[in-house]
Design an enzyme around this catalytic site. Structure first.
Site, mmCIF file in Angstrom:
data_model
loop_
_atom_site.group_PDB
_atom_site.id
_atom_site.type_symbol
_atom_site.label_atom_id
_atom_site.label_comp_id
_atom_site.label_asym_id
_atom_site.label_seq_id
_atom_site.Cartn_x
_atom_site.Cartn_y
_atom_site.Cartn_z
ATOM 1 N N HIS A 121 3.930 6.784 5.281
ATOM 2 C CA HIS A 121 2.752 7.514 5.770
ATOM 3 C C HIS A 121 1.926 6.768 6.810
ATOM 4 O O HIS A 121 1.210 7.390 7.591
ATOM 5 C CB HIS A 121 1.870 7.997 4.599
ATOM 6 C CG HIS A 121 0.949 6.962 4.049
ATOM 7 N ND1 HIS A 121 1.261 6.186 2.970
ATOM 8 C CD2 HIS A 121 -0.296 6.576 4.438
ATOM 9 C CE1 HIS A 121 0.257 5.362 2.697
ATOM 10 N NE2 HIS A 121 -0.698 5.582 3.585
ATOM 11 N N GLU A 176 1.017 5.811 12.587
ATOM 12 C CA GLU A 176 -0.314 5.367 13.005
ATOM 13 C C GLU A 176 -0.344 3.873 13.302
ATOM 14 O O GLU A 176 -0.928 3.458 14.293
ATOM 15 C CB GLU A 176 -1.330 5.721 11.904
ATOM 16 C CG GLU A 176 -2.777 5.448 12.262
ATOM 17 C CD GLU A 176 -3.313 6.390 13.335
ATOM 18 O OE1 GLU A 176 -2.580 7.329 13.735
ATOM 19 O OE2 GLU A 176 -4.452 6.183 13.789
ATOM 20 N N ASP A 177 0.278 3.078 12.448
ATOM 21 C CA ASP A 177 0.075 1.623 12.514
ATOM 22 C C ASP A 177 1.252 0.823 13.050
ATOM 23 O O ASP A 177 1.153 -0.388 13.185
ATOM 24 C CB ASP A 177 -0.258 1.075 11.108
ATOM 25 C CG ASP A 177 -1.625 1.549 10.634
ATOM 26 O OD1 ASP A 177 -2.414 1.996 11.477
ATOM 27 O OD2 ASP A 177 -1.887 1.462 9.420
ATOM 28 N N HIS A 216 0.822 -1.220 0.000
ATOM 29 C CA HIS A 216 0.000 0.000 0.000
ATOM 30 C C HIS A 216 0.857 1.271 0.000
ATOM 31 O O HIS A 216 0.689 2.117 -0.895
ATOM 32 C CB HIS A 216 -0.986 -0.024 1.172
ATOM 33 C CG HIS A 216 -1.620 1.290 1.474
ATOM 34 N ND1 HIS A 216 -2.425 1.944 0.563
ATOM 35 C CD2 HIS A 216 -1.538 2.093 2.562
ATOM 36 C CE1 HIS A 216 -2.823 3.096 1.108
ATOM 37 N NE2 HIS A 216 -2.287 3.211 2.307
ATOM 38 N N ASP A 250 -23.223 14.999 -24.797
ATOM 39 C CA ASP A 250 -21.907 14.641 -25.324
ATOM 40 C C ASP A 250 -21.215 13.617 -24.441
ATOM 41 O O ASP A 250 -20.826 13.903 -23.328
ATOM 42 C CB ASP A 250 -21.025 15.880 -25.501
ATOM 43 C CG ASP A 250 -21.144 16.836 -24.333
ATOM 44 O OD1 ASP A 250 -21.960 16.565 -23.423
ATOM 45 O OD2 ASP A 250 -20.419 17.838 -24.302
ATOM 46 N N ASP A 308 -2.907 8.347 -0.938
ATOM 47 C CA ASP A 308 -3.268 7.266 -0.012
ATOM 48 C C ASP A 308 -4.711 6.841 -0.259
ATOM 49 O O ASP A 308 -5.020 5.663 -0.426
ATOM 50 C CB ASP A 308 -3.073 7.788 1.422
ATOM 51 C CG ASP A 308 -3.608 6.844 2.473
ATOM 52 O OD1 ASP A 308 -3.412 5.624 2.326
ATOM 53 O OD2 ASP A 308 -4.202 7.345 3.458
HETATM 54 MN MN MN Z 1 -2.582 4.552 4.025
#
Ligand code: MN
Length: 729
Positions: free
Chosen positions: A77, A81-82, A53, A264, A144
């Protein structure tokens, strides 16, 4: 799997090298290795290694042409957080710039979106932009999101819808504002796929049904344009495409049309080298096909607010099918695809801080576009020029827009004045903070309230940043002053009652008070007190009214009692003769004089003294001379009962002594007070006392005790006056 990861990373590196030959490959690789290690064995929902990812998201930022730091930050990124990785660690390894970008993306990721009203959605967009501070944070976040949307299939149904809605309402409009047309289209189409899968499918199926027809049509038009360019010696690329699904979807639904009726479906693009070529091609197109009036737009002369530049024209060919042709230069095309990101790329290599670059493009935008739309856009786009606003969340997730520097006080009052007035504490992101804590974008603010709160403190007015909060606090104090006023007014009113020898308990008698309030034109006793308190009404006036009513009520009482008395004692008391308003029981036509020692007036309880050769002298029953004489038992037979008879409009001479704290202006103030009370002064003399104090002796003529009492209360109210006395007592 390992191979797929390395292959993807290799593609990323190649992509960056394409536009950035100075890439520090080792640094990029180190970021990749760091992220791979940090994410460890994490897997995505589709079973692929999580590291895929960030690599793919970084690839999208490379397509946008972002700088090395931004691409590295994209790789990292999701680390803060993870994974256990920290801001400090990233700073140490890749520098503060990368670490700040990663942290910025992390902050945006923490913003939880739930469906909101239009205004809230707009605030949320602004907040994300403001939170980002650095435009690259938004671009990484968009990359992201784009990759997540591309791989949304593996997610659960409700998660897909939730993310699709957020993308449609928040990220696609942001991409549009940033001029990133290509990204916007893709985000919209992917969102539609999950928001209305059936509608999406219908359109793709119908487009597929017409695929051959549309393709051959596009091929033929493309060739005719190409031939014409070649004949005219213009170097250019021609392409045809179907409009993106969401734009067809929107047209079908907003205009309630079938796909076949959509005006169109196809658009052609001619990309040339120079602006003059653009206009040249326009002439050739209008020569080849029939232009539709009113469908020509020159966004080269007047660029769109999001920097988009192109010439648009809609024409009809011999097949009778209308189609749009867009004509632009390569540079314009790049800008149209990548918007701000494209601009970012062009600005690379220019020395100066990132901020200067950012402001430079905003400035160039302002200079090139004078229309109000552009200014609005720039306003919305200010990023960290959002210096005048801050966006925070309520615990429920509503976005509150406050002026920069706002505090929990501003927040509380923006919710409701009652919340502000009863605030006892505040929490920001779960931590207790002082009231002057400055709120940051994205903070979740919580306010504790208590019914027992004593209300805002005065210094809140200077702490609050919003005029809304300030005026609400001021309002509260005004109202609070009312309470002070009421207390103050009540005290003066009761003091005035006392001066008039009226018991406070009389206030509770019958309906007297309600009549008084009506006469004073106030709706409640508190209103009356408040009016007295702030000086809108004198206590005297209120007391006078009250006394009048009291007397009226008692007269009725008295009359009743008298009737009773008369019934018991049939013989009426002999009516005597009145001299100077005084009724003397035993003596007729005697000489009456009023003593100088206590100067009684009608209404005073009086007593008579038979003088030697000068008739009866009248004293007040409180007179010290009378009391002394009585106490000594002197001439008890000479003291006789007297009473006031009918008194007309004659004036009675009396006097007062006024003690004051200072002499200055005393006479003037006394004269003013008494003339306002319409009391006639015959003389005033002032004597200075030690310590700067003074005493004034007044001679007055009054009709009766009422008038005298009025004069006394008027004088008592003067600020300098400490007390007022009648003589002889
Ligand atoms: Mn992400």
């Amino acid at each position: 799997m390992e191979d797929a990861v390395l292959k993807s990373y290799g593609e990323l590196e190649d992509k960056v090298k394409e536009y950035n030959p100075n890439l520090n490959t080792e640094r990029l690789r180190a970021a990749f290795e760091f992220a791979r290690k940090a994410h460890g064995n994490q897997l995505r929902k589709d079973g692929s290694p999580f590291i895929m990812h960030p690599i793919k998201a970084a690839y999208i930022t490379a397509e946008m042409g972002l700088d090395e730091d931004a691409v590295i930050a994209s790789l990292l990124h999701d680390c803060i957080e993870d994974t256990p990785a920290t801001h400090e660690e990233i700073t140490k390894l890749f520098g503060a710039s990368v670490a700040d970008l990663v942290e910025g993306v992390t902050k945006l990721t923490r913003v939880v979106y739930t469906s909101k009203e239009e205004e809230q959605v707009e605030n949320l967009r602004k907040m994300l932009m403001a939170m980002a501070k650095d435009i690259r944070v938004i671009l990484i976040k968009i990359a992201d999101r784009l990759h997540n949307m591309r791989t949304m299939d593996a997610q659960e149904e409700n998660k897909r819808r939730e993310k699709a809605l957020e993308t449609m309402e928040i990220y696609a409009p942001i991409a549009h504002r940033l001029g990133m047309q290509r990204v916007k289209w893709e985000l919209e189409d992917l969102s539609l796929l999950y928001l209305d899968p059936i509608g999406y499918q219908e359109i793709t199926e119908q487009l597929n049904e017409r695929k051959e027809l549309l393709e051959s049509f596009m091929e033929s038009i493309k060739n005719r344009i190409k031939e014409r360019l070649a004949e005219s010696g213009i170097n250019g690329e021609v392409s045809g495409r179907l409009k993106h699904i969401y734009s067809i979807y929107r047209k079908m639904y907003s205009q309630n049309k079938e796909l076949g009726e959509v005006f169109d479906l196809c658009a052609f693009r001619v990309i040339v080298d120079t602006i003059s070529d653009c206009y040249n091609v326009l002439g050739q197109i209008h020569d080849l096909f029939k232009p539709i009036p009113g469908k020509f737009k020159d966004y080269i002369g007047t660029p769109k607010p999001n920097m988009y530049q192109s010439i648009h024209t809609t024409v009809i060919g011999s097949e009778g099918i209308p189609f749009e042709v867009q004509i632009r230069t390569k540079e314009m095309h790049h800008t149209a695809e990548y918007g701000v990101a494209a601009h970012w790329k062009y600005k690379q290599g220019i020395t100066g801080s990132a901020n200067e670059e950012k402001f430079a493009w905003i400035r160039s935008l302002l200079e090139s576009q004078q229309d109000t739309d552009a200014q609005e856009f720039v306003h919305a786009l200010k990023i960290d020029m959002f210096a005048d606003e801050v966006f925070v969340f309520t615990p429920k997730g509503d976005v509150i827009n406050l002026p920069a520097g706002a505090t929990p006080i501003d927040f509380a009052y923006s919710i409701h004045s009652e919340v502000g007035n009863h605030m006892t504490g505040a929490k920001v992101n779960g931590r207790i903070v002082p009231f002057d804590h400055v709120l940051q974008n994205g903070d979740i603010v919580e306010v504790a309230t208590s019914a027992a709160s004593k209300g805002p403190a005065r210094d809140w007015i200077s702490i609050a940043k919003s005029s809304e909060a300030r005026s609400k606090i001021k309002q509260w104090f005004k109202k609070e002053k009312r309470e002070e006023n009421i207390a103050h007014g009540k005290a003066s009113f009761e003091a005035e009652l006392k001066r008039n020898n009226i018991a406070v308990s009389a206030l509770a008698e019958g309906d007297i008070m309600s009549v008084v309030l009506k006469k004073l034109a106030v709706t409640s006793i508190d209103d009356m007190y408040a009016a007295i308190g702030y000086g809108g009404m004198t206590a005297l006036r209120a007391v006078n009214r009250f006394r009048e009513e009291l007397i009226r009520a008692h007269k009725q009482d008295k009359a009743d009692k008298q009737a009773e008395k008369l019934a018991q004692q049939p013989a009426a008391p002999p009516k005597g003769h009145t001299v100077n308003g005084i009724l003397v029981d035993e003596l007729d036509n005697c000489l009456i004089k009023f003593s100088r020692c206590c100067t009684p007036v009608p209404g005073d309880k009086v007593v008579g003294f038979i003088t030697k050769g000068y008739g009866v002298s009248v004293h007040r029953v409180q007179c010290q001379n009378y009391l002394n004489s009585k106490a000594k038992g002197e001439d008890p037979h000479r003291w006789i009962d007297v009473a006031w008879g009918e008194t007309g409009n004659e004036l009675y001479h009396t006097s007062l002594s006024v003690n004051a704290d200072e002499r200055k202006n005393l006479v003037m103030e006394i004269a003013t007070a008494l003339s306002a009370a319409k009391v006639k002064i015959t003389s005033v003399s002032v004597r200075e006392l030690p310590g700067g104090k003074a005493v004034a002796f007044l001679s007055l003529d009054v009709k009766d005790l009422n008038e005298l009492n009025t004069a006394i209360s008027r004088l008592s109210m003067l600020p300098a006056v400490s007390d007022v006395r009648r003589p002889g007592v």
